[in-house]
Design an enzyme around this catalytic site. Structure first.
Site, PDB file in Angstrom:
ATOM      1  N   GLN A 102      35.825 -17.974  99.207  1.00 57.64           N
ATOM      2  CA  GLN A 102      36.404 -19.291  99.435  1.00 57.64           C
ATOM      3  C   GLN A 102      35.812 -19.902 100.704  1.00 57.64           C
ATOM      4  O   GLN A 102      35.920 -19.330 101.797  1.00 57.64           O
ATOM      5  CB  GLN A 102      37.927 -19.228  99.547  1.00 57.64           C
ATOM      6  N   TYR A 183      43.804 -28.741 104.905  1.00 60.42           N
ATOM      7  CA  TYR A 183      42.586 -28.511 105.692  1.00 60.42           C
ATOM      8  C   TYR A 183      41.632 -29.697 105.501  1.00 60.42           C
ATOM      9  O   TYR A 183      42.002 -30.702 104.880  1.00 60.42           O
ATOM     10  CB  TYR A 183      41.987 -27.143 105.342  1.00 60.42           C
ATOM     11  N   ARG A 230      39.843 -25.497  94.954  1.00 59.79           N
ATOM     12  CA  ARG A 230      41.301 -25.352  95.013  1.00 59.79           C
ATOM     13  C   ARG A 230      41.936 -26.631  95.557  1.00 59.79           C
ATOM     14  O   ARG A 230      41.481 -27.175  96.571  1.00 59.79           O
ATOM     15  CB  ARG A 230      41.679 -24.171  95.905  1.00 59.79           C
ATOM     16  N   GLY A 318      49.165 -14.358  94.641  1.00 60.65           N
ATOM     17  CA  GLY A 318      48.883 -14.037  96.026  1.00 60.65           C
ATOM     18  C   GLY A 318      49.672 -12.838  96.495  1.00 60.65           C
ATOM     19  O   GLY A 318      49.181 -11.707  96.511  1.00 60.65           O
ATOM     20  N   ARG A 319      50.946 -13.090  96.838  1.00 58.64           N
ATOM     21  CA  ARG A 319      51.766 -12.013  97.408  1.00 58.64           C
ATOM     22  C   ARG A 319      51.837 -10.787  96.493  1.00 58.64           C
ATOM     23  O   ARG A 319      51.833  -9.656  96.984  1.00 58.64           O
ATOM     24  CB  ARG A 319      53.166 -12.544  97.726  1.00 58.64           C
TER      25      ARG A 319
END
Ligand code: 8OZ
Length: 363
Positions: A102, A183, A230, A318-319
């Site tokens: 990424q 971002y 993303r 993710g988690r």
């Protein structure tokens, strides 16, 4: 509706890659890079333990020193960083996996202590984000940014292109452009954080320009099927838009024209309410001819339903992937899952990183 219980375990063709299943490991910041912001050997272990995923997406990796916003995140702009990432990709390939990197520029979500020469972070406009970063001394307010000059934009696009080239040299199978979570690219897209009046601000087309140009820069290096992006239409890290559906309809339409391999959609607020924003994700998905990776709070049942119904081609976790290196196998067997420990998400060493047991291993 009866979902096909095996839907997650069918192969999927992503560009010229065959993924053995529909489970993707989401990009996850872990703040464990070594001196020089290089990936450590334990990082090779961490990703190779998770190589059963259809696709691994690396943690966000800054394309330049200026693109860094948190302590000890890995870069992809120096020869040392490339050499260390090469150990990671070799380990993943040896374990039978596939991994994209990424590419990340944090924009205004940074701190002077992380910037070259202690400078102010850069963003579309001189507006400080109401969000925190993670430094040596713990969590801290991000610094006040300065607006990028128009003349600096070509340099940022060169950084994307160089990082894409470095990623290839480091042995990655493809790249994901991080255009989400408040971002740099997301800051430019959303009108809450972009108050510019030049070609990169104002209309939706102008605000989307940097994202599209970053994708074009990466496509100079990679085949389009090996490039994904993303997106997060909701407000994240203080980046919000007044009309996210209109904005992201335009963005997805432009990305479709470029022929990118996938869009990776964070549905709702990142790590939060899936209904945080009024966006028709299914509509966005229909206007894109590449693959759709759905993300955010999915369980095994939700993912099975999403893939069987055609809502998503792939689902990113993710988690659950932090805590379950063998998540694919556990889902296949409908076995119990390990619980993630939030205290070891960011920073530290092997604990909470490479010591989550696989099924049949002692904790
Ligand atoms: C958590 C902590 C720091 C960074 C993102 C790269 O939200 C991140 C991130 C997540 O995309």
């Amino acid at each position: 509706m009866s979902a096909d219980a095996n839907a997650l375990f069918q192969p999927f063709t992503l560009g010229s890659l065959t993924l053995p299943n529909r489970l993707v490991m989401a990009p996850l910041t872990r703040n464990r890079a070594a001196e020089g912001d290089v990936a450590r050997d334990i990082t090779a272990t961490y990703y190779s333990q998770r190589a059963g995923a259809g696709l691994l997406i690396s943690e966000g990796s800054q394309i330049s020193h200026q693109g860094q916003g948190y302590l000890r995140t890995p870069g992809i702009y120096t020869p040392e960083q490339v050499a260390h990432w090469r150990k990671v990709t070799d380990a993943v390939h040896k374990a039978g996996g596939r991994i994209f990197i990424q590419l990340w520029h944090v924009g205004r979500v940074s701190h002077t202590s992380l910037q070259p020469g202690g400078a102010a972070p850069v963003g579309p406009s001189p507006l400080q984000a109401q969000t925190k970063t993670f430094l040596e001394q713990g969590f801290a307010e991000v610094s006040e940014p300065r607006a990028l000059e128009l003349s600096e934009i070509p340099g940022i696009l060169r950084d994307y292109e160089n990082a894409a080239r470095n990623a290839k040299e480091a042995g990655f199978d493809g790249v994901e452009i991080h255009a989400a979570n408040g971002y740099l690219l997301d800051q430019f897209m959303k009108d809450g954080s972009n108050h510019r009046t030049d070609a990169y601000g104002g209309s939706i087309e102008n605000r989307a320009r940097l994202t599209i140009e970053a994708a074009e820069a990466v496509l100079k290096v990679w085949d389009k099927g090996r490039v994904g992006i993303r997106l997060s239409p909701a407000k994240v890290n203080d980046a919000a838009d007044s009309n996210p559906h209109a904005l992201f309809s335009h963005v997805v339409e432009r990305l479709d024209k470029l022929g990118l391999g996938y869009i990776h959609m964070i549905e709702g607020a990142t790590q939060g309410d899936r209904n945080a924003v009024d966006v028709d994700y299914a509509g966005l998905r229909r206007s894109f001819s590449g693959a759709y990776i759905a993300n955010n709070g999915y369980t095994r049942d939700m993912a099975t339903e999403a893939v069987s119904s055609g809502h998503a081609d792939l689902v990113a976790f993710g988690r659950l992937f932090i805590a379950n290196p063998d998540l694919v196998e556990r889902f296949r067997l409908n076995a119990p899952l390990n619980e993630p420990n939030r205290a070891t998400f960011y920073g530290g060493g092997t604990e909470g990183y490479i010591d989550y047991p696989a099924l049949g291993e002692a904790a």
